[in-house]
Design an enzyme around this catalytic site. Sequence first.
Site, PDB file in Angstrom:
ATOM      1  N   LYS A  97       2.909   9.294  35.107  1.00  0.00           N
ATOM      2  CA  LYS A  97       2.339   8.034  34.637  1.00  0.00           C
ATOM      3  C   LYS A  97       3.395   6.939  34.637  1.00  0.00           C
ATOM      4  O   LYS A  97       4.367   7.006  33.887  1.00  0.00           O
ATOM      5  CB  LYS A  97       1.799   8.169  33.205  1.00  0.00           C
ATOM      6  N   GLU A 149      14.918  11.125  28.077  1.00  0.00           N
ATOM      7  CA  GLU A 149      15.962  10.108  28.288  1.00  0.00           C
ATOM      8  C   GLU A 149      15.564   8.904  27.457  1.00  0.00           C
ATOM      9  O   GLU A 149      14.619   8.198  27.800  1.00  0.00           O
ATOM     10  CB  GLU A 149      16.037   9.710  29.765  1.00  0.00           C
ATOM     11  N   CYS A 152      18.609   1.365  29.326  1.00  0.00           N
ATOM     12  CA  CYS A 152      18.859   2.184  28.141  1.00  0.00           C
ATOM     13  C   CYS A 152      20.349   2.393  27.913  1.00  0.00           C
ATOM     14  O   CYS A 152      20.798   2.508  26.781  1.00  0.00           O
ATOM     15  CB  CYS A 152      18.144   3.522  28.270  1.00  0.00           C
ATOM     16  N   GLU A 202      18.597  -1.143  19.304  1.00  0.00           N
ATOM     17  CA  GLU A 202      18.492  -1.443  20.720  1.00  0.00           C
ATOM     18  C   GLU A 202      17.619  -2.676  20.904  1.00  0.00           C
ATOM     19  O   GLU A 202      16.498  -2.724  20.408  1.00  0.00           O
ATOM     20  CB  GLU A 202      17.882  -0.242  21.455  1.00  0.00           C
TER      21      GLU A 202
END
Lengths: 487, 335, 296
Positions: free
Chosen positions: A188, A262, A296, A393
């Site tokens: 997906k 991840e 990331c 983040e």
Amino acid sequence: MPTFDYAPAPESRAVVQLQPAYGLFIGGEFVDGSGEAFTTVNPATEEPLAEVAEATTADVDRAVKAARAAYRGVWGRMSGADRGKYLFRIARILQERSREFAVLETLDNGKPIKESRDVDVPLAAAHFFYHAGWADKLEYAGLSGARDGARPRPIGVVGQVIPWNFPMLMLAWKVAPALACGNTVVLKPAETTPLTALLFAQVCQQADLPPGVVNIVTGAGGTGQAIVEHPGVDKIAFTGSTEVGKLIARGIAGTRKRATLELGGKAANIVFEDAAIDQAVEGIVNGIFFNQGHVCCAGSRLLVQESIHDDLVRRLKRRLAQVRVGDPMDKNTDLGAINSSVQLARVQEMAGVGEAEGAQRWAPECALPSRGFWFPPTLFTGVSQSHRIAQEEIFGPVLSVLTFRTPAEAVAKANNTPYGLSAGVWTEKGSRILWMADQLRAGVVWANTFNQFDPTSPFGGFKESGYGREGGRHGLEAYVRPDGSAA
Amino acid sequence: MSAQHVDVDATRRARDLLGVSRLTNLALTRWTHGLPGVDQVGLEARAGALGTRSIKAASKAWAIDTAISMIDLTTLEGADTAGKVRGLATRALNPDPSDPSTPSPAAVCVYGDMVATARETLGDSAIRVAAVATAFPSGRASMPVKLLDTRDALAAGADEIDMVIDRGAFLAGRYLEVFDQVRAVKDACTRADGSRARLKVIMETGELVTHDNVRRASWLCMLAGADFIKTSTGKISPAATLPVTLVMLEAVRDWRELTGEMVGVKPAGGIRTTKDAVTFLVAVHEVAGPDWLDNHWFRFGASSLLGDLILQRQRIRIGAYSGPDYVAEDAPSIY
Amino acid sequence: MSPRVEVRKTYKLFIGGAFPRSESGRSYAVHAAAGAFLANAALGSRKDARNAVVAARAAFPRWSGATAYNRGQVLYRVAEVMEGRAEQLVAEVAAGEGLTAARAKAVVDAAIDRWVWYAGWPDKLAQVLGGVNPVAGPFFDISVPEPTGVVAVLAPQDSSLLGLVSVLAPVIVSGNTAVVVASEARPLSAITLAECLATSDVPGGVVNIVTGRTAEIAPWLASHRDINAIDLAGAAGSPGVSWAELERAAADNLKRVLRPAGQGADASEPDWLTAPGVERMTAFLETKTVWHPKGR
């Protein structure tokens, strides 16, 4: 005084044939989805690009069944050499159609064409090329489940959910090793960037990949959840937020489903006073402004030795004034559009938080387009570890600058986070690099460089940045049975 | 020569900048070795990124004309004759006979014995005559010879002197010797009437090999009073690479921040195409800054580059690709 | 002459290199497989577990930072000490697991041999599991295995010594530190192993052993944010313990979870006599990749 304003150098989008609507790719064919179609837009212009089908639980079930049938009937029993040849074909087609993929990626994602052209697409092709060669050599990979030279066995059907920051590259990171090891996949793509995955489905057709080996279902979180929860899925591979990663880990708890995750990061990019300063500046810029900071492993916390703080910040500001923000299709654009209005709101919110916390905000003067989702390259100085902008983040072009005095302090600050994905170190002293590399609790340490990626190089995090590795020999582990048992 | 003709006493300024009472080799060593290192891979990556800039339309036309105006049109061969130098100078005056709006190069660059010939042909045009001096290209001669070489070229009418440093001395760590030689040649560039020839200092970066050396040599030459720092003689390969030029552009940028003074940069050798030249201008623009986008501060040392720039200029003007038969060439190869 | 009055052993916890009683002051009776009372063991609490985590975290930098050769030497020393204590271990295993003396001896021998096998691994792991990656650019790129941090270990319930050694040794060889919940019903050999650890050169805190109710302690370890990984082997056959719930709790800080053996939701204890592979070590290793440019 002369002026040297670069005239617009737009890449042509004629190479891309957008369809008005896209279905799901199941069992080798495009089929209608049962959910309500959604629109994917160009984040640089807010122009609607296409209608995309939403896969419901029933659609996901169909995709998993197709993947299972392909696994049992064809792919799981095909020789490694033949699987490899299909992957080589795919790699070649990606190279041949690279311009088309790059343009489509930039249209759908908002990233600068020079990045999709020079990084995303070539690396994606390289991943297929690299893993193609593994398909018939797995017994040499020294994998845990294959003692005494036995051939490692695939897991079965793999559910893969990928993010919007590197749509095509993340697809390659997921699909190439899975297929090389003999698994079939249900993938997906992210709901804001589904188009290159759907173009990849056409590549699968062009390569005559057996139907059902790769299935692509589009949709949002609900579709992803349906994949994760489907009992016919043997393994989940996910790249995305730590928050969702935890949901997945919880969701598969108590089952025999395996997962590689991840997730997020808050990487420290550590610059010592003896660094090669001009390259460090480039590395800092590349570390946080590459792909609009939608990375990331972005070097979002700059840790500068106090003795060079002022000089480095001055150099950084001078360099940022050269960053060209704007039309991602312009070959000279360095910083493209923020991927979505949702993400833009998040970046704006966190920048506001930074100001409210008392950090000093700075951005170069740059004219932002009036339509689309934009945020200038932004620097916060005077940041402390206790500031939210140093902890959370942001996933945008926002850099927090902190200081340190000694290597030990740098390490302590770098490791003082629940994340552990990446870190950067800049110093001309070799022994210090090796000491720092030992001390940093991060899956990837870039010394005197940043944001380098390669199919042969394992990537993945410590701590809450997830588990498992992608790329290299290590990345294969995630796609074979650890106990060597038969499927 | 009297001190009044020298704008800056290089030695005194060097003592001030280094914070020492006497300029010694040790002081210069510490200072140059205290400069930040250069990481080759990062530097080359930056150069590569600048090379992906796509310069189109009006920007490209501007860049081509600017590049032409920055050329030091050069001939430095043992086989040079007065005829060849006259031809070169004539071409500088009239680079594209089919289009008088074509700008002229900045200078004609020749050996010292050809200065008078070049000067004569160029007449009172704005095109300068640059002379290589100081036992070019090797620099292997005694100081009196180098100074005489310089004064000789100056007397013959040179507007600019392109000297070479003693690479042997530099590589052996005799920085003070390099400094003193540049300073002495700079002094020799002052004419009797007090006017001065601008001094370009060739570091021969291909023989310095590492980027750390290029950075140190750049700062050493600027400290000693160079008006320009120049990559190469053109006799050694590699010559003017983009990464080396980047290091030098960083050096002049940082030198200006330190002293307020601008120093010029001249990559020479190996730049042959318009695409190369435009990439160098992009580097000037993004690294040193727009102030350097002027032939007073940036030059290309080249011979064949002009032809390709003219070709591209014609392409823009006529809307079709041109060919070498449409570009006047006064210095074809004799081999 | 009257028979000598035997000096009985007190079985305490093993935390930070010391042998404290449970902070709760509790103990529980440990019986032989045949039913006879053997000893009282400390009934560890969640606070004991917490203290054990603090000790394990404190020991991590030194243990993980030791040279691999040094870790190998230290671990081999443990086997030497175990060999010297073999008689006691055999007696405890025989009583606790209800084995004949001969069978118990075979198990203890296997446990010591297993320890020796693992003691040889520290300075092999990086070479076997790491390597240089041939990236397409001017970079030196190397991947090395590194310990994941503090690992909670639910020791197997049935195989109280061989099982324990088989799950503990692979955790610490690579530099992790461990908080072990010993077999609930058969904890005695675990404490004797602790005494071997304490009298060899293993730094305090590298291994911490808590005895008591697995169902009481395990959830606190599974949810503890300063633990990086958890081995759920001892969830098999443990009354009141759901490994699914523990795994769910472990997701809160994304602990690495080594699930118990078995099919589906079931958990079973494997045959610990089977030769191990590297899987129990790799489960608690992180691959760290370091890049550096190559230039002049």
